[in-house]
Design a protein around this motif. Structure first.
Motif, PDB file in Angstrom:
ATOM      1  N   ILE A 112       0.836  -1.201   0.000  1.00 22.28           N
ATOM      2  CA  ILE A 112       0.000   0.000   0.000  1.00 22.28           C
ATOM      3  C   ILE A 112       0.870   1.251   0.000  1.00 22.28           C
ATOM      4  CG2 ILE A 112      -1.695   1.327   1.321  1.00 22.28           C
ATOM      5  CD1 ILE A 112      -2.826  -1.133  -0.092  1.00 22.28           C
ATOM      6  N   GLU A 113       1.974   1.215   0.745  1.00 19.86           N
ATOM      7  CA  GLU A 113       2.880   2.370   0.783  1.00 19.86           C
ATOM      8  C   GLU A 113       3.377   2.734  -0.611  1.00 19.86           C
ATOM      9  OE1 GLU A 113       4.589   4.307   3.154  1.00 19.86           O
ATOM     10  OE2 GLU A 113       3.931   3.474   5.070  1.00 19.86           O
ATOM     11  N   VAL A 114       3.655   1.725  -1.427  1.00 18.85           N
ATOM     12  CA  VAL A 114       4.137   1.978  -2.792  1.00 18.85           C
ATOM     13  C   VAL A 114       3.126   2.826  -3.562  1.00 18.85           C
ATOM     14  CG1 VAL A 114       4.681   0.891  -5.000  1.00 18.85           C
ATOM     15  CG2 VAL A 114       5.601  -0.063  -2.875  1.00 18.85           C
ATOM     16  N   LEU A 115       1.841   2.502  -3.435  1.00 23.53           N
ATOM     17  CA  LEU A 115       0.804   3.301  -4.081  1.00 23.53           C
ATOM     18  C   LEU A 115       0.738   4.700  -3.480  1.00 23.53           C
ATOM     19  CD1 LEU A 115      -2.075   0.659  -4.341  1.00 23.53           C
ATOM     20  CD2 LEU A 115      -0.484   1.367  -6.132  1.00 23.53           C
ATOM     21  N   LEU A 116       0.910   4.794  -2.172  1.00 12.12           N
ATOM     22  CA  LEU A 116       0.877   6.100  -1.509  1.00 12.12           C
ATOM     23  C   LEU A 116       2.019   6.982  -1.987  1.00 12.12           C
ATOM     24  CD1 LEU A 116       0.039   4.990   2.163  1.00 12.12           C
ATOM     25  CD2 LEU A 116      -1.535   5.888   0.430  1.00 12.12           C
ATOM     26  N   TYR A 117       3.197   6.389  -2.214  1.00 14.05           N
ATOM     27  CA  TYR A 117       4.329   7.170  -2.704  1.00 14.05           C
ATOM     28  C   TYR A 117       4.011   7.774  -4.075  1.00 14.05           C
ATOM     29  CZ  TYR A 117       6.993   4.691   0.900  1.00 14.05           C
ATOM     30  OH  TYR A 117       7.456   4.175   2.084  1.00 14.05           O
ATOM     31  N   PHE A 118       3.343   6.968  -4.915  1.00 16.74           N
ATOM     32  CA  PHE A 118       2.981   7.462  -6.249  1.00 16.74           C
ATOM     33  C   PHE A 118       2.007   8.633  -6.142  1.00 16.74           C
ATOM     34  CE2 PHE A 118      -0.029   7.361  -9.819  1.00 16.74           C
ATOM     35  CZ  PHE A 118       0.847   7.583 -10.882  1.00 16.74           C
ATOM     36  N   VAL A 119       0.970   8.478  -5.325  1.00 19.73           N
ATOM     37  CA  VAL A 119      -0.004   9.548  -5.134  1.00 19.73           C
ATOM     38  C   VAL A 119       0.671  10.783  -4.548  1.00 19.73           C
ATOM     39  CG1 VAL A 119      -2.111  10.238  -3.908  1.00 19.73           C
ATOM     40  CG2 VAL A 119      -1.919   7.922  -4.863  1.00 19.73           C
ATOM     41  N   PHE A 120       1.549  10.580  -3.574  1.00 20.39           N
ATOM     42  CA  PHE A 120       2.267  11.697  -2.957  1.00 20.39           C
ATOM     43  C   PHE A 120       3.095  12.452  -3.995  1.00 20.39           C
ATOM     44  CE2 PHE A 120       6.526  12.890  -1.415  1.00 20.39           C
ATOM     45  CZ  PHE A 120       6.190  13.951  -0.592  1.00 20.39           C
ATOM     46  N   GLY A 149      -7.714   3.518   3.469  1.00 22.62           N
ATOM     47  CA  GLY A 149      -7.236   3.692   4.836  1.00 22.62           C
ATOM     48  C   GLY A 149      -5.826   4.249   4.856  1.00 22.62           C
ATOM     49  N   GLY A 150      -4.999   3.770   3.945  1.00 24.70           N
ATOM     50  CA  GLY A 150      -3.635   4.280   3.844  1.00 24.70           C
ATOM     51  C   GLY A 150      -3.608   5.743   3.461  1.00 24.70           C
ATOM     52  N   LEU A 151      -4.428   6.121   2.474  1.00 28.88           N
ATOM     53  CA  LEU A 151      -4.500   7.526   2.050  1.00 28.88           C
ATOM     54  C   LEU A 151      -4.954   8.422   3.193  1.00 28.88           C
ATOM     55  CD1 LEU A 151      -6.076   7.245  -1.513  1.00 28.88           C
ATOM     56  CD2 LEU A 151      -3.861   8.276  -0.980  1.00 28.88           C
ATOM     57  N   ALA A 152      -5.972   7.975   3.939  1.00 26.70           N
ATOM     58  CA  ALA A 152      -6.491   8.786   5.040  1.00 26.70           C
ATOM     59  C   ALA A 152      -5.402   9.080   6.059  1.00 26.70           C
ATOM     60  CB  ALA A 152      -7.670   8.068   5.705  1.00 26.70           C
ATOM     61  N   LEU A 153      -4.609   8.067   6.394  1.00 28.41           N
ATOM     62  CA  LEU A 153      -3.587   8.249   7.423  1.00 28.41           C
ATOM     63  C   LEU A 153      -2.335   8.926   6.876  1.00 28.41           C
ATOM     64  CD1 LEU A 153      -4.101   4.861   9.236  1.00 28.41           C
ATOM     65  CD2 LEU A 153      -4.518   7.122  10.197  1.00 28.41           C
ATOM     66  N   PHE A 154      -1.939   8.601   5.651  1.00 27.53           N
ATOM     67  CA  PHE A 154      -0.757   9.221   5.050  1.00 27.53           C
ATOM     68  C   PHE A 154      -0.941  10.729   4.930  1.00 27.53           C
ATOM     69  CE2 PHE A 154       2.061  10.548   1.652  1.00 27.53           C
ATOM     70  CZ  PHE A 154       3.204   9.787   1.850  1.00 27.53           C
ATOM     71  N   PHE A 155      -2.093  11.150   4.420  1.00 30.59           N
ATOM     72  CA  PHE A 155      -2.320  12.593   4.261  1.00 30.59           C
ATOM     73  C   PHE A 155      -2.644  13.260   5.595  1.00 30.59           C
ATOM     74  CE2 PHE A 155      -2.266  11.537  -0.155  1.00 30.59           C
ATOM     75  CZ  PHE A 155      -1.788  12.691  -0.762  1.00 30.59           C
TER      76      PHE A 155
END
Length: 382
Positions: free
Chosen positions: A165-173, A207-213
């Protein structure tokens, strides 16, 4: 926004991340009570070794993953947002930095788990804990896609799901800050929207997006407090730390003295919603903010034990392969099935895992990062 006055490394956050990883490891101690792919019906959580001391980790250690997501958001907005906005960090460089940090150990751990599971299945006719260890799921894991929604269930070195999930979050970030977004209001909007959508569409990425942002929001607030708090009366710096201490005091009371949460549950559905949201959306944000503020203001105070943070990734990825070895020891009759109820074996397990993780970090993770970065980014220092 500039945080040039901040330390180059916030050791307190590193240490907290390492503790969160070890919390997940303790949460997974219950794996030894599995019979095949399911938890034994005879399993009693309170029978686990040193339960009276480690109760918090046995009961809620899995929430360490939520802490990872939030802390990652804080760290990435702190370390990368300005350089990406200013085109000083390219997509290629950012990708290589992430790849060199995450993939080598993931690849090796995946191969080790694959071989150990094959050996275990040959003896027990069923896999150890995680059931979907076929070719299809192997390639999902190989591509860091084990939790993207294409999977049938848990597979191979399953704890890697959070990194997937972090890998996807890095892309969005990266896309977010490249297009000069990522201010506190934008982060708050994405976090709230993702949280609401997750109530409708149950997917780990939301859930990852909610917490990452939310971590991005915490970074912006921390920067504001560290820059302005001295002018406030009373200082919001001290209020933040006091609230954090109160929160953790309540947690300790709830788990080790008497159940404060029972009175909250009496409020019905609202009480349940508050309790489920308290750790990720109140306790963890205040904790990250307070640790960062203290170190920014007082200087490094956990540098001597920063190795705990250094072994975060290795301990997280190696703990299940090590569990598989213990499972094979049970299969061969070397260990009794109930060995996991003994505090001696819990101690032995961590006496193996922690040094192994540190050696892996020093002798494998860091060298592989340097090699890959020197090859792919020759103009940059590894």
């Amino acid at each position: 926004m500039s945080n040039n006055d901040w330390p180059k490394r916030l050791y307190a956050l590193d240490v907290s991340r390492g503790i969160a990883a070890l919390a997940v490891v303790l949460w997974h101690w219950q794996h030894f009570a599995y019979k095949g792919n399911s938890l034994s019906q005879d399993f009693l959580r309170e029978n686990q070794p040193l339960y009276d001391i480690l109760r918090l980790f046995y009961e809620k250690g899995g929430m360490g993953v939520q802490y990872f997501f939030l802390l990652s958001g804080f760290i990435f907005f702190w370390l990368y947002s300005v350089s990406i906005k200013n085109k000083k960090t390219s997509a290629w460089e950012f990708g290589i930095q992430r790849f060199s940090r995450l993939y080598p150990l993931h690849f090796v751990a995946l191969l080790v788990v694959t071989l150990l599971q094959l050996f275990y299945v040959s003896r027990e006719n069923i896999s150890f804990v995680y059931p979907f260890n076929d070719i299809y799921h192997f390639f999902l894991n190989l591509g860091f896609a084990s939790k993207w929604g294409f999977e049938s269930g848990w597979s191979f070195n399953a704890p890697i799901w959070s990194v997937s999930i972090e890998v996807l979050l890095y892309f969005v970030f990266f896309i977010t800050v490249l297009f000069r977004q990522g201010g506190w209001f934008f982060c708050l909007f994405v976090s709230v929207l993702s949280f609401v959508l997750q109530r409708v569409i149950d997917h780990a990425i939301l859930g990852g997006l909610a917490l990452f942002f939310l971590g991005g929001v915490v970074f912006h607030l921390t920067f504001l407090i560290s820059d302005k708090y001295k002018a406030l009366n009373p200082p919001i710096y001290f209020i933040t730390i006091i609230i954090t201490i109160i929160f953790w005091f309540c947690v300790m009371i709830d788990f080790y003295v008497f159940k404060l949460s029972n009175s909250i549950l009496e409020a019905g559905m609202l009480g349940k919603i508050f309790l489920s949201g308290f750790p990720p959306y109140l306790l963890f944000p205040f904790t990250v903010c307070s640790l960062a503020l203290i170190e920014i203001d007082r200087g490094s105070f956990l540098k001597q034990i920063s190795w705990i943070g250094d072994i975060t990734y290795s301990s997280y990825l190696l703990h299940f392969p090590l569990q598989l070895l213990f499972g094979l020891a049970v299969s061969f009759g070397i260990l009794n099935f109930n060995f996991y109820l003994s505090s001696m074996y819990l101690t032995i397990y961590f006496m193996v895992l922690i040094p192994l993780s540190y050696i892996t970090y020093i002798k494998f993770e860091r060298p592989m990062q340097r090699i890959i970065r020197n090859k792919a980014l020759p103009q940059k220092k590894a």
